[in-house]
Design a protein around this motif. Structure first.
Motif, mmCIF file in Angstrom:
data_model
loop_
_atom_site.group_PDB
_atom_site.id
_atom_site.type_symbol
_atom_site.label_atom_id
_atom_site.label_comp_id
_atom_site.label_asym_id
_atom_site.label_seq_id
_atom_site.Cartn_x
_atom_site.Cartn_y
_atom_site.Cartn_z
ATOM 1 N N GLU A 1 2.424 2.670 -9.051
ATOM 2 C CA GLU A 1 3.969 2.971 -8.655
ATOM 3 C C GLU A 1 4.734 3.749 -9.392
ATOM 4 O O GLU A 1 5.192 4.951 -8.970
ATOM 5 C CB GLU A 1 4.322 1.761 -8.207
ATOM 6 C CG GLU A 1 4.022 1.212 -6.938
ATOM 7 C CD GLU A 1 4.301 -0.301 -6.600
ATOM 8 O OE1 GLU A 1 4.272 -0.961 -5.593
ATOM 9 O OE2 GLU A 1 5.289 -1.068 -7.597
ATOM 10 N N GLU B 1 8.658 -1.993 3.818
ATOM 11 C CA GLU B 1 7.435 -1.850 3.314
ATOM 12 C C GLU B 1 7.100 -3.110 2.201
ATOM 13 O O GLU B 1 6.216 -2.924 1.518
ATOM 14 C CB GLU B 1 6.998 -0.542 2.530
ATOM 15 C CG GLU B 1 6.547 0.450 3.704
ATOM 16 C CD GLU B 1 5.252 0.230 4.167
ATOM 17 O OE1 GLU B 1 4.382 -0.336 3.753
ATOM 18 O OE2 GLU B 1 5.264 0.556 5.496
ATOM 19 N N GLY B 2 8.073 -3.695 1.803
ATOM 20 C CA GLY B 2 8.203 -4.923 1.052
ATOM 21 C C GLY B 2 8.623 -4.725 -0.538
ATOM 22 O O GLY B 2 8.725 -5.687 -1.319
ATOM 23 N N PHE B 3 9.236 -3.719 -0.563
ATOM 24 C CA PHE B 3 10.060 -3.397 -1.829
ATOM 25 C C PHE B 3 11.505 -4.091 -1.457
ATOM 26 O O PHE B 3 11.859 -4.393 -0.622
ATOM 27 C CB PHE B 3 10.277 -1.988 -1.970
ATOM 28 C CG PHE B 3 9.057 -1.189 -2.260
ATOM 29 C CD1 PHE B 3 8.520 -1.233 -3.600
ATOM 30 C CD2 PHE B 3 8.485 -0.265 -1.484
ATOM 31 C CE1 PHE B 3 7.161 -0.612 -3.881
ATOM 32 C CE2 PHE B 3 7.271 0.580 -1.635
ATOM 33 C CZ PHE B 3 6.714 0.346 -3.007
ATOM 34 N N ARG C 1 2.415 2.300 1.974
ATOM 35 C CA ARG C 1 3.475 1.740 0.892
ATOM 36 C C ARG C 1 3.829 2.674 -0.232
ATOM 37 O O ARG C 1 4.941 2.976 -0.679
ATOM 38 C CB ARG C 1 2.921 0.629 0.273
ATOM 39 C CG ARG C 1 3.800 -0.207 -0.576
ATOM 40 C CD ARG C 1 3.204 -1.730 -0.917
ATOM 41 N NE ARG C 1 3.843 -2.141 -2.319
ATOM 42 C CZ ARG C 1 4.784 -2.796 -2.156
ATOM 43 N NH1 ARG C 1 5.476 -3.246 -1.066
ATOM 44 N NH2 ARG C 1 5.429 -3.473 -3.334
ATOM 45 N N THR D 1 5.706 5.709 1.041
ATOM 46 C CA THR D 1 7.063 5.263 1.323
ATOM 47 C C THR D 1 7.846 5.483 0.020
ATOM 48 O O THR D 1 9.104 5.860 -0.137
ATOM 49 C CB THR D 1 7.358 3.911 1.834
ATOM 50 O OG1 THR D 1 6.560 3.669 3.211
ATOM 51 C CG2 THR D 1 8.692 3.515 2.064
ATOM 52 N N GLU E 1 -2.009 5.812 1.595
ATOM 53 C CA GLU E 1 -1.340 4.517 1.553
ATOM 54 C C GLU E 1 -0.012 4.577 2.193
ATOM 55 O O GLU E 1 0.849 4.978 1.260
ATOM 56 C CB GLU E 1 -1.711 3.835 0.373
ATOM 57 C CG GLU E 1 -1.257 2.311 0.478
ATOM 58 C CD GLU E 1 -1.276 1.376 -0.791
ATOM 59 O OE1 GLU E 1 -0.767 0.574 -1.084
ATOM 60 O OE2 GLU E 1 -2.384 2.101 -1.757
#
Length: 128
Positions: free
Chosen positions: A30, A100-102, A71, A74, A69
């Motif tokens: 990331e 997206e889960g962040f 995620r 994003t 991907e």
């Protein structure tokens, strides 16, 4: 000498307090996506039009920097905005980032890392 925390007079000593949320962090992959986003322009976030696609296929120009991907794409999108605009992030991109889960703490870490903390928290509150 003892210390009395007047803000929380009945709380446990500071060393014994449990943290409410884990520290915000990104993986190495990331962080590399954030670093690569520095060279991307805001226009890389838009869908190319039909003429742009036709000219791109004619002259061998592909789409810019889209990640497969969702995620990571994003994360790249928010990082591009952060590199270009600092704390003035579009609310739609922040909502997509959270979906997206962040976490919001990760968004703040991203912007603070990219801007070097040059912009105050007030600008972040206004843009959100």
């Amino acid at each position: 000498m003892a210390y009395l925390d007047l803000a929380q007079p009945y709380a446990a000593p500071v060393a014994q307090r449990a943290t409410k949320a884990p520290a915000a962090a990104f993986t190495a992959l990331e962080w590399s996506v954030i670093a690569v986003a520095k060279r991307d322009r805001i226009s890389s976030l838009e869908e190319p039009g039909p003429l742009s696609r036709a000219l791109g296929s004619l002259f061998g120009l592909g789409r810019e920097s889209r990640l497969s991907e969702p995620r990571l794409e994003t994360l790249r999108r928010l990082a591009v905005h952060a590199w270009r605009r600092g704390y003035a992030l579009p609310a739609s991109e922040v909502a997509r980032f959270l979906k997206e889960g962040f976490t919001m703490a990760q968004a703040e870490l991203l912007v603070a890392s990219v801007t070097g903390g040059k912009v105050g928290q007030l600008a972040w509150k206004i843009a959100a």
